[in-house]
Scaffold this active site. Structure first.
Site, PDB file in Angstrom:
ATOM      1  N   GLU A 137       6.182  19.808 -13.008  1.00 17.33           N
ATOM      2  CA  GLU A 137       6.015  20.197 -11.536  1.00 17.33           C
ATOM      3  C   GLU A 137       7.408  19.709 -10.870  1.00 17.33           C
ATOM      4  O   GLU A 137       8.357  18.739 -11.576  1.00 17.33           O
ATOM      5  CB  GLU A 137       5.124  19.464 -10.946  1.00 17.33           C
ATOM      6  CG  GLU A 137       3.687  19.894 -11.758  1.00 17.33           C
ATOM      7  CD  GLU A 137       2.441  19.437 -10.875  1.00 17.33           C
ATOM      8  OE1 GLU A 137       2.557  18.576 -10.123  1.00 17.33           O
ATOM      9  OE2 GLU A 137       1.375  19.655 -11.411  1.00 17.33           O
ATOM     10  N   SER A 142       8.830  13.650 -16.806  1.00 18.80           N
ATOM     11  CA  SER A 142       8.458  12.743 -17.827  1.00 18.80           C
ATOM     12  C   SER A 142       7.037  12.096 -17.577  1.00 18.80           C
ATOM     13  O   SER A 142       6.112  11.902 -18.513  1.00 18.80           O
ATOM     14  CB  SER A 142       9.410  11.586 -18.113  1.00 18.80           C
ATOM     15  OG  SER A 142      10.802  12.162 -18.467  1.00 18.80           O
ATOM     16  N   GLU A 380       9.076  18.797 -24.373  1.00 18.50           N
ATOM     17  CA  GLU A 380       8.008  17.985 -24.873  1.00 18.50           C
ATOM     18  C   GLU A 380       8.194  16.437 -25.256  1.00 18.50           C
ATOM     19  O   GLU A 380       7.787  15.940 -26.022  1.00 18.50           O
ATOM     20  CB  GLU A 380       7.670  18.591 -26.476  1.00 18.50           C
ATOM     21  CG  GLU A 380       7.352  20.014 -26.444  1.00 18.50           C
ATOM     22  CD  GLU A 380       5.851  20.270 -25.858  1.00 18.50           C
ATOM     23  OE1 GLU A 380       5.874  20.819 -24.784  1.00 18.50           O
ATOM     24  OE2 GLU A 380       4.955  19.515 -26.346  1.00 18.50           O
TER      25      GLU A 380
HETATM   26  C1  LIG Z   1      14.623  25.008 -20.904  1.00 15.59           C
HETATM   27  C2  LIG Z   1      13.692  24.115 -20.660  1.00 15.59           C
HETATM   28  C3  LIG Z   1      12.266  24.488 -20.837  1.00 15.59           C
HETATM   29  C4  LIG Z   1      11.194  23.675 -20.549  1.00 15.59           C
HETATM   30  N1  LIG Z   1      10.020  24.083 -21.137  1.00 15.59           N
HETATM   31  C5  LIG Z   1       8.946  23.414 -20.556  1.00 15.59           C
HETATM   32  C6  LIG Z   1       7.546  24.044 -20.936  1.00 15.59           C
HETATM   33  O1  LIG Z   1       7.418  25.068 -21.515  1.00 15.59           O
HETATM   34  N2  LIG Z   1       6.564  23.366 -20.110  1.00 15.59           N
HETATM   35  C7  LIG Z   1       6.675  22.288 -19.489  1.00 15.59           C
HETATM   36  O2  LIG Z   1       5.768  22.054 -19.032  1.00 15.59           O
HETATM   37  N3  LIG Z   1       7.634  21.738 -19.129  1.00 15.59           N
HETATM   38  C8  LIG Z   1       8.873  22.278 -19.769  1.00 15.59           C
HETATM   39  N4  LIG Z   1      10.209  21.800 -19.595  1.00 15.59           N
HETATM   40  C9  LIG Z   1      10.333  20.628 -18.620  1.00 15.59           C
HETATM   41  C10 LIG Z   1      10.683  19.290 -19.595  1.00 15.59           C
HETATM   42  O3  LIG Z   1       9.531  19.276 -20.302  1.00 15.59           O
HETATM   43  C11 LIG Z   1      11.104  18.273 -18.635  1.00 15.59           C
HETATM   44  O4  LIG Z   1      12.348  18.643 -18.133  1.00 15.59           O
HETATM   45  C12 LIG Z   1      10.988  16.922 -19.460  1.00 15.59           C
HETATM   46  O5  LIG Z   1       9.872  16.624 -19.561  1.00 15.59           O
HETATM   47  C13 LIG Z   1      11.981  15.800 -18.552  1.00 15.59           C
HETATM   48  O6  LIG Z   1      11.225  15.937 -17.234  1.00 15.59           O
HETATM   49  P1  LIG Z   1      12.424  15.936 -15.923  1.00 15.59           P
HETATM   50  O7  LIG Z   1      13.425  17.070 -16.103  1.00 15.59           O
HETATM   51  O8  LIG Z   1      11.606  15.981 -14.714  1.00 15.59           O
HETATM   52  O9  LIG Z   1      13.125  14.663 -16.197  1.00 15.59           O
HETATM   53  P2  LIG Z   1      12.821  13.224 -15.349  1.00 15.59           P
HETATM   54  O10 LIG Z   1      11.355  12.727 -15.923  1.00 15.59           O
HETATM   55  O11 LIG Z   1      12.948  13.019 -14.132  1.00 15.59           O
HETATM   56  O12 LIG Z   1      13.645  12.343 -16.641  1.00 15.59           O
HETATM   57  C14 LIG Z   1      15.290  12.218 -15.999  1.00 15.59           C
HETATM   58  C15 LIG Z   1      15.821  11.270 -17.228  1.00 15.59           C
HETATM   59  O13 LIG Z   1      15.400   9.914 -17.069  1.00 15.59           O
HETATM   60  C16 LIG Z   1      14.778   9.291 -18.228  1.00 15.59           C
HETATM   61  N5  LIG Z   1      13.649   8.661 -17.898  1.00 15.59           N
HETATM   62  C17 LIG Z   1      12.361   8.951 -17.412  1.00 15.59           C
HETATM   63  N6  LIG Z   1      11.324   8.193 -17.198  1.00 15.59           N
HETATM   64  C18 LIG Z   1      11.927   7.130 -17.920  1.00 15.59           C
HETATM   65  C19 LIG Z   1      11.270   5.975 -18.547  1.00 15.59           C
HETATM   66  N7  LIG Z   1      10.446   5.470 -18.094  1.00 15.59           N
HETATM   67  N8  LIG Z   1      12.212   5.055 -19.349  1.00 15.59           N
HETATM   68  C20 LIG Z   1      13.291   5.483 -19.690  1.00 15.59           C
HETATM   69  N9  LIG Z   1      14.058   6.576 -19.321  1.00 15.59           N
HETATM   70  C21 LIG Z   1      13.292   7.519 -18.447  1.00 15.59           C
HETATM   71  C22 LIG Z   1      14.544  10.607 -18.949  1.00 15.59           C
HETATM   72  O14 LIG Z   1      14.546  10.555 -20.251  1.00 15.59           O
HETATM   73  C23 LIG Z   1      15.757  11.808 -18.454  1.00 15.59           C
HETATM   74  O15 LIG Z   1      16.713  11.392 -19.253  1.00 15.59           O
HETATM   75  C24 LIG Z   1      11.150  22.544 -19.846  1.00 15.59           C
HETATM   76  C25 LIG Z   1      12.707  22.186 -19.312  1.00 15.59           C
HETATM   77  C26 LIG Z   1      13.789  22.938 -19.598  1.00 15.59           C
HETATM   78  C27 LIG Z   1      14.968  22.428 -19.264  1.00 15.59           C
END
Ligand SMILES: Cc1cc2nc3c(=O)[nH]c(=O)nc-3n(C[C@H](O)[C@H](O)[C@H](O)COP(=O)(O)OP(=O)(O)OC[C@H]3O[C@@H](n4cnc5c(N)ncnc54)[C@H](O)[C@@H]3O)c2cc1C
Length: 403
Positions: A137, A142, A380
């Site tokens: 969302e 994450s 994932e």
């Molecule tokens: C092309 C594409 C396809 C996708 N397909 C799907 C889908 O089909 N269904 C779906 O639900 N989602 C999907 N996603 C979303 C994807 O799963 C998320 O982008 C991913 O989970 C990371 O979330 P975020 O982008 O909000 O990054 P954030 O959670 O904001 O993280 C940003 C950075 O901080 C790091 N970080 C976060 N928390 C911690 C922690 N506790 N310790 C250390 N580092 C941390 C992360 O590793 C990352 O490097 C897709 C994304 C893309 C780009």
């Protein structure tokens, strides 16, 4: 002695998937990389073929379905080796093209979620449905426990409200598996998954995103406004069991992470093979009988990449094999995804480096694979999140104790 070869009975599936990838998928790679958001209509025929194989019982693991947990010969109807067959065929198809694999009708990550947690009636009802997966969302990636989307029971329906972003195949699929909270005051235990079929009033695809890689795959933002779904579409138990925490929905990841690891293994192997051929044309061949230290720098780099790839490959097989044999595999699923995705990122970029301007140009697919592989270390669960899970498992710490 440990036999690290895939079982002989799966060779047919591996060869079959490889042939399809080589003759059908790979030739379409550049076309749909350049034509982002254009539906790869050629895949309809391929999907029908896969359906035919599945119905005839010969298509075990032909795609991202069939990752239901079970053990040998039990009464769940699970065939031994289904997870292993899935990861092995996904490796081949991703050797062809990851973006196109993600665009295969009826092979979505939502299908894996359904296969993992649906009851028998739901399995039958949703058979043949192409399902995307909607967890992320605007305010939660994450940290999936922070989900804001709600599902409130009203009569025989749940009423869903919220917004999901980055839904892979979100525009093209027939349904999405949506994660929503039954009661936000009850934390992560209240998060459940629901199958929401396209065309349900209140569900709307808002927009598609342009991306660095996997451009053949559509990525959508979907909104839910007073969207009513039958209560029979909730996957798993509707009970909020605080002692079980996130277990119900998280179980999906144990099955889908090895699949993403398999995509990374396949994509990295494609880059390795092309690089080997290009180095050969340039007069550089790795010699397996001599130490890397006495070989050309490019050959030594190639041998190191192959060794890294092998580790990713074996970890991926291990995670799938454990699921097939009814063993808890959360640790191994995260290890496989962390290792394979990072290895694919490293290898594809290093291959571009080793092949110089040829690798960087569109004459080859190397630059594309470097772009495509990046997402495998993000969706994932990112690299950092997989490492966090591995650390928690090894140190026996909860998510509250190690965050
Ligand atoms: C092309 C594409 C396809 C996708 N397909 C799907 C889908 O089909 N269904 C779906 O639900 N989602 C999907 N996603 C979303 C994807 O799963 C998320 O982008 C991913 O989970 C990371 O979330 P975020 O982008 O909000 O990054 P954030 O959670 O904001 O993280 C940003 C950075 O901080 C790091 N970080 C976060 N928390 C911690 C922690 N506790 N310790 C250390 N580092 C941390 C992360 O590793 C990352 O490097 C897709 C994304 C893309 C780009």
């Amino acid at each position: 002695m440990i036999n690290l070869e895939p079982p002989g009975k799966l060779r047919f599936f591996i060869n079959q998937a490889h042939q399809v990838a080589a003759e059908f998928v790979r030739p379409l790679s550049r076309k749909y990389d350049l034509a982002e958001h254009t539906y790869p209509k050629e895949l309809d025929m391929l999907a029908s073929m896969v359906d035919g194989f599945n119905e005839s019982g010969r298509g075990q693991g032909a795609g991202a379905v069939g990752v239901r947990r079970g053990d040998n010969g039990d009464d769940t109807g699970v065939r031994n080796g289904t997870n292993l067959a899935s990861v092995l065929s996904i490796m081949e198809m991703s050797w062809g093209d990851v973006g196109l694999l993600l665009s295969m009708p009826r092979q979505g990550l939502g299908n894996s979620a359904i296969a993992s947690v649906a009851d028998d009636e739901q399995l039958e009802r949703f058979a043949g449905v192409w399902a995307g997966m909607a967890i992320t969302e605007p305010g939660c990636g994450s940290d999936s426990a922070a989900i804001q989307t709600t599902a409130v029971l009203d009569g025989d329906d749940y009423v869903i409200n919220g917004e999901k972003i980055f839904v892979t195949a979100g525009d093209r699929c027939d349904a999405v598996v949506v994660w929503a909270s039954l009661d936000r005051s009850k934390g992560r235990a209240a998060i459940k998954s629901f199958v929401v079929e396209k065309g349900t009033p209140g569900m709307r695809v808002e927009r598609l995103d342009r991306k660095l890689g996997i451009r053949a795959s559509d990525t959508a933002t979907i909104s839910f406004e007073d969207c009513r779904v039958p209560k029979a579409n909730l996957l798993g138990s509707p009970e909020i069991q605080s002692d079980q925490g996130f277990a119900g929905v998280m179980q999906t990841f144990d099955n889908t992470r090895p699949l993403v690891a398999a995509m990374a293994v396949g994509c990295a192997r494609a880059a390795l093979e092309t690089t080997r051929d290009l180095l050969h044309e340039a007069g550089v061949d790795a010699d397996y009988d001599r130490s890397p230290h006495v070989q050309a720098a490019a050959a030594a780099a190639y041998l190191a990449m192959e060794a890294d790839w092998e580790a990713a490959y074996l970890l991926t097989l291990q995670a799938a094999w454990m699921a097939d044999n009814g063993r808890p595999n959360s640790l191994q699923a995260s290890m496989a995804k962390a290792k394979a995705a990072r290895t694919a990122n490293d290898i594809t970029l290093r291959c571009v480096e080793l092949t110089g301007s040829v690798g960087y140009s569109e004459h080859e697919l190397l630059e594309k694979w470097a772009r495509d592989s990046k997402i495998l270390d993000i969706f994932e669960g990112t690299q950092q999140i997989q490492q966090l899970i591995v650390a928690r498992r090894l140190l026996a710490l909860t998510s509250a104790e190690l965050r």
